[in-house]
Design an enzyme around this catalytic site. Structure first.
Site, PDB file in Angstrom:
ATOM      1  N   ASP A  36      37.049  33.575  45.788  1.00 21.01           N
ATOM      2  CA  ASP A  36      37.218  33.941  44.378  1.00 21.01           C
ATOM      3  C   ASP A  36      35.915  34.486  43.795  1.00 21.01           C
ATOM      4  O   ASP A  36      35.883  35.549  43.160  1.00 21.01           O
ATOM      5  CB  ASP A  36      37.688  32.698  43.602  1.00 21.01           C
ATOM      6  CG  ASP A  36      38.224  33.044  42.200  1.00 21.01           C
ATOM      7  OD1 ASP A  36      38.767  34.150  42.041  1.00 21.01           O
ATOM      8  OD2 ASP A  36      38.116  32.185  41.297  1.00 21.01           O
TER       9      ASP A  36
ATOM     10  N   LYS B  71      46.424  29.628  33.304  1.00 22.70           N
ATOM     11  CA  LYS B  71      45.959  30.416  32.158  1.00 22.70           C
ATOM     12  C   LYS B  71      47.115  30.832  31.256  1.00 22.70           C
ATOM     13  O   LYS B  71      46.901  31.297  30.133  1.00 22.70           O
ATOM     14  CB  LYS B  71      45.191  31.656  32.641  1.00 22.70           C
ATOM     15  CG  LYS B  71      43.821  31.292  33.189  1.00 22.70           C
ATOM     16  CD  LYS B  71      42.974  32.515  33.471  1.00 22.70           C
ATOM     17  CE  LYS B  71      41.603  32.114  34.019  1.00 22.70           C
ATOM     18  NZ  LYS B  71      40.887  33.288  34.569  1.00 22.70           N
TER      19      LYS B  71
ATOM     20  N   HIS C  97      46.636  30.900  41.690  1.00 24.63           N
ATOM     21  CA  HIS C  97      45.419  30.139  41.363  1.00 24.63           C
ATOM     22  C   HIS C  97      45.146  30.057  39.861  1.00 24.63           C
ATOM     23  O   HIS C  97      44.679  29.051  39.369  1.00 24.63           O
ATOM     24  CB  HIS C  97      44.205  30.686  42.126  1.00 24.63           C
ATOM     25  CG  HIS C  97      43.725  32.033  41.639  1.00 24.63           C
ATOM     26  ND1 HIS C  97      44.328  33.214  42.027  1.00 24.63           N
ATOM     27  CD2 HIS C  97      42.694  32.377  40.811  1.00 24.63           C
ATOM     28  CE1 HIS C  97      43.682  34.222  41.466  1.00 24.63           C
ATOM     29  NE2 HIS C  97      42.683  33.752  40.718  1.00 24.63           N
ATOM     30  N   ASP C  98      45.472  31.102  39.141  1.00 24.15           N
ATOM     31  CA  ASP C  98      45.165  31.104  37.707  1.00 24.15           C
ATOM     32  C   ASP C  98      46.400  30.931  36.832  1.00 24.15           C
ATOM     33  O   ASP C  98      46.363  31.235  35.629  1.00 24.15           O
ATOM     34  CB  ASP C  98      44.437  32.405  37.326  1.00 24.15           C
ATOM     35  CG  ASP C  98      42.932  32.211  37.387  1.00 24.15           C
ATOM     36  OD1 ASP C  98      42.470  31.049  37.527  1.00 24.15           O
ATOM     37  OD2 ASP C  98      42.201  33.222  37.312  1.00 24.15           O
TER      38      ASP C  98
END
Lengths: 430, 430
Positions: A381, A303, A299-300
């Site tokens: 989340d 980043k 999901h991240d």
């Protein structure tokens, strides 16, 4: 098939013909006496001919009965070969093969061995041979024969081992009263891949030469079926291992990311597990669930494109820095889109910051424009973030988080998903 | 198998018996006249009996010949079933099946159709039917029959279509002079998965009822063999796709890393390709080469653990910063080790900063203590770095880089690998 076959049998007719020949002979014999009394002699050829005819037909009756059996065995073999090829599951195939051998031969006991990767024969299936037996003296005869068959690639059949000179040297044949022994190699493209052994201690003549032929044909079929099942099994295992490796690698990727992000330890693992559970509750299954799991794991991932000075900044971000930070879902999309396998998992990395009322980013999507997987993940989340300690605040108690989620239902979150989430039994997480 | 079979035939003996019965009859007839002249009459039963016997045997001769053929076909079927199961390659299996049908039936032309994933029948193999033919009016008859067989799951056989009432309505049967038509469904577990069609325009009676039975049995075998090959094919494709996805994902990982590292664009791709080439020159092959490729792709993965302030620092690093930077091979090891599939690819990420004279890091390994893959990669990595422009220097000309590599042979680099590298034709790279 059966009707076809029945119509075809000559045996009964041959029996009738034999009867007829016998009675014709009797009738002529009767006439011979009558004629002799009148001084007439019938030629000897006629009597010899009839006797010969009668004998020949008698022999044919036996032969024809054997041919009928042969046909029957062949039909059985054709059926059996279909059955043993009907599965690519190795265990099923091995058991089918073993049972067929037992039923085709009427054997008492038997076993099947296959060569392993190192070319060493290994027991794979046995019938009526206890593990104990497999270590006994008696069993040494069977295994001696088995190894000889594997080495020479030729079948061994004895209809009475007690009288078979090949077994004279083996006292144990007599001791253990083995009578009928049959052992055929399994061959694929000329190479011995294993063998089938069957024996019978009670009856002599349990196996005939015909059994050997049919069983050799069967062994050829079986060898191929087993080889196919093996290849399929190996490919399945390789597939499974590859799929696992893939997911382990994604997890590694996620873990590496978590390290840099200094995210709370285990956040990714927790939200992934919980997202999958909630998705399952909401009707996802199979491969769809896998996509969700991968999406949650990654999901991240976007980043990776955010510099440390923003990602790791302890103070509040400036508006410009916030704008840069908000690019991570787009980076995720750009990074994952070229990986076709991950495309169906993109919804979560790309859309988990969208909000139900359209105030989220990067697309400002609203309500059902937001993919359901992303709506599900968003709740999990936030839930995990609030339940965890952060450098700037302690974790919230469960009830406060639940109240917060409810208060955001219809603004940040999809109300239907909030309900489903709050109804779930979170166990010790809750 | 053939000997076995030949011994078993009764036909010749029946023919002899028939001859014998006929000549016995003749002899008796001869005697009848002689006896009649002497006033003696033999009983009628004897003559009737012999005539009946002779006729019965004559009938059996035909029957037995058919049974011999039947046996022969069954042996052929058993052999064929072994052959069609001997491969799991779909194309091979389909061609084997089609050729067998043609040779078993003596058909002139034929085709094989399989249901696709949507359940729609598709042509897969054809014999002596040109693509043109497949669109002609004539072909419509064949396809009408084919679709009917697929729908009803029952075979169709006609020995003379011209006289078969089922085909009266189809004028084209007459027009195109079709005589023998045979069509059998392929079934797996009761479901029609396809069909085999064969016809013959010249001969009527080309296919008999026996052909139909044997071919139905064959079709059952073929259906199973085709299904197995299909399953195997699907699994192979999925395996291939998974393997590809895996590698594409690793490349994505490497690309993301390159972006952050601001490494020269394409460095990873270039060093990976060149490392694989050099490794191949030095004797690596197969899966070993794959490990090398993955290792090269991921050579700097450990830099994920280095903060931006060090990784992206424009100035010279302080000694402490250098120590931190030198941890990246260890980070790589820690990150990749849990991923079993990548373990054989670890040598390059872990050891590409070791030097031949032991002055490298993280282990200070020397000479052959350093894995060969890492010794190979180290040369390619330095070569590509020096050949590229960097913010702090322009790229070196090829000759200068070659001289540098040679000067470091035996200190930084394995001399054997330097030689192999310098002997390679680098083409436009060089």
């Amino acid at each position: 098939m059966q009707d076809f076959h029945a119509n075809n049998s000559n045996t009964d007719q041959l029996r009738e013909i034999h009867q007829l020949a016998v009675s014709l002979n009797n009738m002529l014999e009767l006439q011979r006496e009558t004629l002799a009394r009148r001084g007439v002699l019938l030629p000897r050829e006629i009597f010899h001919g009839l006797a010969h005819l009668s004998n020949s037909v008698k022999f044919l009756v036996k032969n024809s009965a054997e041919q009928d059996q042969e046909l029957e065995r062949l039909y059985a073999l054709v059926d059996v070969s279909k059955v043993i090829n009907s599965s690519l599951d190795l265990t099923t195939v091995l058991n089918e093969v073993m049972d067929t051998i037992i039923s085709l031969t009427g054997a008492e006991r038997g076993f099947l061995m296959l060569s392993n990767l190192q070319g060493v024969l290994e027991f794979r299936v046995a019938r009526n041979m206890a593990r104990g037996t497999l270590e006994e003296e008696e069993f040494k005869i069977s295994s001696t024969i088995a190894y000889r068959v594997a080495e020479q690639g030729e079948p061994v059949l004895t209809t009475n081992a007690q009288e078979d000179p090949r077994f004279f040297s083996q006292h144990s044949v007599a001791i253990y009263n083995l009578r009928s022994i049959l052992c055929v190699p399994l061959k694929v493209k000329g190479l011995v891949t294993g063998l089938i052994y069957a024996d019978n201690r009670i009856r002599s003549g349990a196996f005939t030469q015909r059994d050997l032929h049919i069983l050799t044909a069967f062994a050829n079929q079986a060898a191929v079926a087993i080889e196919n099942a093996r290849l399929f099994h190996d490919l399945q295992r390789s597939n499974f291992e590859l799929a696992q490796a893939y997911d382990v690698t994604l997890e590694g990727w996620a873990r590496a990311l978590e390290l840099r992000d200094q995210e709370t330890e285990g956040h990714t693992r927790r939200v992934t597990e919980l997202t999958v559970r909630l998705a399952r509750e909401m009707g996802y299954e199979g491969e769809e669930l896998n996509h969700i799991r991968r999406g949650a794991l990654l999901h991240d991932i976007g980043k990776m494109g955010i510099p440390d000075r923003i990602l790791l900044k302890p103070d509040k971000l400036t508006p410009e820095e916030q704008e840069l930070m908000k690019k991570h879902p787009v980076y995720a999309y750009e990074m994952l889109y070229p990986i076709e396998k991950l495309r169906p998992a993109l919804d979560i990395p790309h859309r988990h910051h969208e909000k139900w009322d359209g105030s989220g980013y990067p697309g400002g999507l609203r309500e059902k424009e937001i993919p359901l997987a992303a709506r599900i993940f968003a709740i999990v989340d936030v839930w995990d973030a609030l339940r965890s300690d952060r450098p700037y605040r302690a974790s919230w108690p469960s009830e406060k988080v639940r109240a917060h989620l409810l208060s955001q239902s219809g603004t940040h979150f999809d109300p239907r998903v909030v309900s489903a989430f709050l109804e779930m039994d979170l166990g010790e997480l809750g």
